[in-house]
Enzyme design. Structure first.
Site, PDB file in Angstrom:
ATOM      1  N   SER C  99       0.856  -1.193   0.000  1.00  0.00           N
ATOM      2  CA  SER C  99       0.000   0.000   0.000  1.00  0.00           C
ATOM      3  C   SER C  99       0.885   1.233   0.000  1.00  0.00           C
ATOM      4  O   SER C  99       1.546   1.530   0.995  1.00  0.00           O
ATOM      5  CB  SER C  99      -0.893   0.009   1.244  1.00  0.00           C
ATOM      6  OG  SER C  99      -1.901  -0.961   1.128  1.00  0.00           O
ATOM      7  N   LYS C 174      -7.472   2.052  -2.777  1.00  0.00           N
ATOM      8  CA  LYS C 174      -7.082   1.676  -1.420  1.00  0.00           C
ATOM      9  C   LYS C 174      -7.011   2.917  -0.529  1.00  0.00           C
ATOM     10  O   LYS C 174      -7.491   2.917   0.619  1.00  0.00           O
ATOM     11  CB  LYS C 174      -5.728   0.962  -1.436  1.00  0.00           C
ATOM     12  CG  LYS C 174      -5.137   0.654  -0.052  1.00  0.00           C
ATOM     13  CD  LYS C 174      -5.885  -0.451   0.668  1.00  0.00           C
ATOM     14  CE  LYS C 174      -5.489  -0.580   2.148  1.00  0.00           C
ATOM     15  NZ  LYS C 174      -4.184  -1.195   2.360  1.00  0.00           N
ATOM     16  N   LYS C 242      -0.014   6.097   8.588  1.00  0.00           N
ATOM     17  CA  LYS C 242       0.729   5.982   7.323  1.00  0.00           C
ATOM     18  C   LYS C 242      -0.235   6.167   6.147  1.00  0.00           C
ATOM     19  O   LYS C 242       0.051   6.899   5.195  1.00  0.00           O
ATOM     20  CB  LYS C 242       1.410   4.602   7.238  1.00  0.00           C
ATOM     21  CG  LYS C 242       2.056   4.313   5.892  1.00  0.00           C
ATOM     22  CD  LYS C 242       2.186   2.800   5.616  1.00  0.00           C
ATOM     23  CE  LYS C 242       2.178   2.513   4.132  1.00  0.00           C
ATOM     24  NZ  LYS C 242       1.991   1.098   3.803  1.00  0.00           N
TER      25      LYS C 242
END
Lengths: 297, 297, 297, 297
Positions: C99, C174, C242
């Site tokens: 990711s 995502k 993050k």
């Protein structure tokens, strides 16, 4: 300088008491009323007259000044049973110097007009010290002639006295003032935590910042508070919380967006919920520190 | 006043060109390099020397000054192939006056130190006019002795020159400056729309506000822009957008929360997305007007 | 079901390890590489092959899968010295399932294309449990034919496998997923504190809310955590922090405004700064409680 | 099923009219009053009885239901001159099903209690369709015994009927519902613009998102609106704006921070100021598009 006027002064609190005294000093006949007797006694000691009720204070007055905590007290004192509008003669000039929502000022003005009574909304900034030293800023809404008539009285109370528009305009400007002040404090607080976390020499940095386009009266007056974490008021967060309630409500009423203002209102409320209500508003810094994970107590 | 130094000046753009000329004027030997030749020619016309590459400019220099647009250009010019660190002698003092993230300045400082090269980060505020008139504010991070050595050079470029901490500290303070300026503008813009929607006399209101605790350099310098909707730059929103990117990244890196700052960064980005990037940053007012449903074009 | 492929699997961490095992189980030849040997040993125990370097793993592969922590590791593993692009044959299909920011995926795709190597970005959601049980959701960006070729592999790893657009699109989706999840959690947290402060029966209230238009997967899965203040992960705030960095950077890159998303990113950062990084992301509730003046530990 | 009750129904608008009809259908004697006669006529046609005033409707009632637009109408209809409390017999159960601030419900409950009258606050969600089909969700605040007594009536109106706490609790939960819905819509809107700007296949992406932790009833029901930009209501932004006013006021009253909720309240207000008040609340997407610089008209 100005002709002596017969003034009723309703609300002799921390602000009202020295303001009434300054009007006495300027040669006016000031009859005061307050919910507590000691404040009335103090006015008498300062050379004013005592009244036992709003009705008694207002009966013979040319000008009525109200200086009370918030919207409900203004509604009660002016519009309520036994309030100013019941006793004041047609032609009386009612000046509300409380800080309230513009919408309430407009409602008061409309109710007064029906009885032939004139109104001004004239909130102040400058705090207790400004009231005592007669250096308040006074933002006035209402008719231009009424403003002209009241100007000598305002000049006995403050140094910056400006007519900013029709009924409610004084309150709107006061609300805008509190909006800007809160946001300017908040962003300085965010900058302070950022500078400290980055290991910068904070006093040196704030000096540079104050000297450039980032400079502000907030930065000048509050940077020492922030560096030293000394938050004796000054202007209490509790009061600023009340004021943020006014400005968000007033802006909503006129469909003005406050994306940043409304967020800062939440942060002021959070400061209060964290027990900082009686600290100076520069203590918004403590809220940013809490967000940064610091222990502030 | 100061001893003449041999200076390499990399980046002769809108800011760098007049700064290099001011250093020539102060008696220094300035060898310039720029990606475009015309800027180099201008420096020669101003009394400087031309270099055909960074290596050539730096070869003989005691001090190297870089003044380029953003982080990638600094990395390229100092750390990259053919960059300053490849050619500079140990002991050289490299002063980066670009506005970039503190983290990049720290990285540059570390890389330089490995080669025995000293660095300062010294971003400026004051714009093109400040550069021409040598009245910039200069916020300097790095070692105290290196700052002392560079001080005479900075004095040839600006009037407020302050050492604010170790490597990166200059950038941090510059970032904090841009943070405060953007937020101060945004809240004045919110206040302006609020005042106008409420029917207040705007110029009178802004005058009162400027005189009290809500006062700020932003209010003083930008209120006429806002009243008149004149948004010729000044400081362009495009540049402030870049700076909001720096401050949000830098604050994230040191775990400093910017609840208000990050929201304003979005509003600056929105102004740009709405085509206002080449207007003065006081044009954040147009964004508030759009939120209020006004047509702004 | 699908033809057996020669797969190199780079990054055998908490997610990568069970994913590689599932590919073995599906009949593929999986050669793994990881920075630590024990993870490689585990793959061998699961029926895979060991490689001593990326080069060795990739040399003979038809498909390369990378599953590493963040942007720098992807750049290192694919673009860096000794990375995938150095060793992979033209025609290889490189699938990055990490990711990361869409911009890095786009950069990787461009660099690969120059060498005749095909890429897909295919980040997943569903966590460690989803990886073990092969029920991940997989969002895939890249060419339609490449997606079709990789589909059987994805089907060995997850149950929801969707092609959402060109290079970077998988990462974008995502990122959007993490944006929505964080904001949905935050608003439920605000609602919880509001309901509690108002004296409402919280479990009953959350049940009603879950049944109406306010219902969400977040509310269904996290309401018990919130009622019981049990914040064992689940998905850690550190990781969501993050991800908020990814989505704010990615949105900025495509000029998409995130007024609410960016504010929530700050609140996630604040949770981390307050030491809640290793708790489940539903612990954003603790941040709202802190703002409300509650002691949370 | 339930014993037939004598019910006064005050407020036969879009919601009240079908609700009153459903109570008739369930076998109760329903006497209706409305400011306009045609709504009363409709109730009579549906099998109810007509009253010429609140007093007349209430005189003989065991249960009084009020369903009016907002706080002032509730105060007028229940507390005002000629209102419910003037005419209702001690022991009457007054159920206010309007959506108002919890603080007003608490005030109504206190005033009623002084006269020996019992109250419940029982706002609904589900809209006009839910009212017609008797599938409303009903959130009820007040005493447990009073709730038990009213339960059969609620069951004639809705399918989810839950007692959530003391007086005001029903309104609090309704307010929390509207808070969550608005924020969930806003973040989906931010995600949509982000996905589109990044070139992602929007319908495919929304399908994946709906299937994971980002899934929500908002996403399920509104994603087609957003993809197609079809914003026929549904639930109008004007009404959601009213509700955001309720929730921000109610949260302030109980010192619950709404950093995200208050920001979204501003964005809802902005949508309205931009002329989108009569569109479905999913049209918050248009506000995000405006921030992104798109032309939405």
């Amino acid at each position: 300088m100005s002709a002596s006027r017969k003034i009723a002064f309703i609300g002799l609190g921390i602000m009202g008491s020295p303001m009434a005294a300054n009007l006495v000093r300027a040669g006016h006949t000031v009859t005061g009323y307050n919910l507590t007797q000691d404040a009335i006694d103090k006015l008498v000691a300062d050379g004013g007259l005592a009244a036992g009720s709003i009705a008694e204070a207002v009966a013979d007055a040319e000008v009525v000044i109200t200086m009370v905590p918030a919207d409900p007290q203004v509604e009660q004192a002016i519009l309520g049973e036994g309030g100013v509008l019941e006793s004041a003669k047609p032609g009386t000039l009612v000046i509300d110097m409380s800080s309230i929502t513009p919408q309430t000022s407009i409602k008061v003005a409309a109710a007064a007009q029906e009885k032939g009574i004139r109104t001004l909304d004239a909130p102040v900034s400058g705090g207790e010290a400004g009231a005592i030293e007669a250096v308040l800023s006074i933002m006035v809404g209402g008719g231009a002639e009424d403003f002209a008539e009241a100007k000598p009285l305002f000049d006995a109370l403050g140094t910056t006295v400006i007519h900013v528009g029709p009924a409610g305009a004084g309150q709107t400007v006061k609300a805008a003032n509190q909006l800007i002040v809160a946001v300017n404090i908040q962003v300085v607080a965010e900058a302070v935590v950022f500078l400290e976390n980055a290991g910068v020499d904070l006093p040196a940095a704030l000096d540079v910042l104050a000297g450039g386009l980032a400079g502000s009266t907030v930065l000048n007056r509050k940077k020492a508070n922030m560096v030293d974490r000394q938050f004796a008021p000054g202007f209490r967060i509790d009061l600023h919380h009340k004021d943020m309630g006014i400005v968000t409500a007033a802006a909503r009423a006129v469909e003005a967006p406050l994306p940043v203002g409304s967020l800062v209102a939440q942060l002021v409320a959070s400061a209060r919920a964290n027990g900082d209500g009686s600290l100076d508003h520069s203590a918004l810094l403590r809220g940013v520190e809490r967000l940064a994970g610091r222990k502030v107590n």
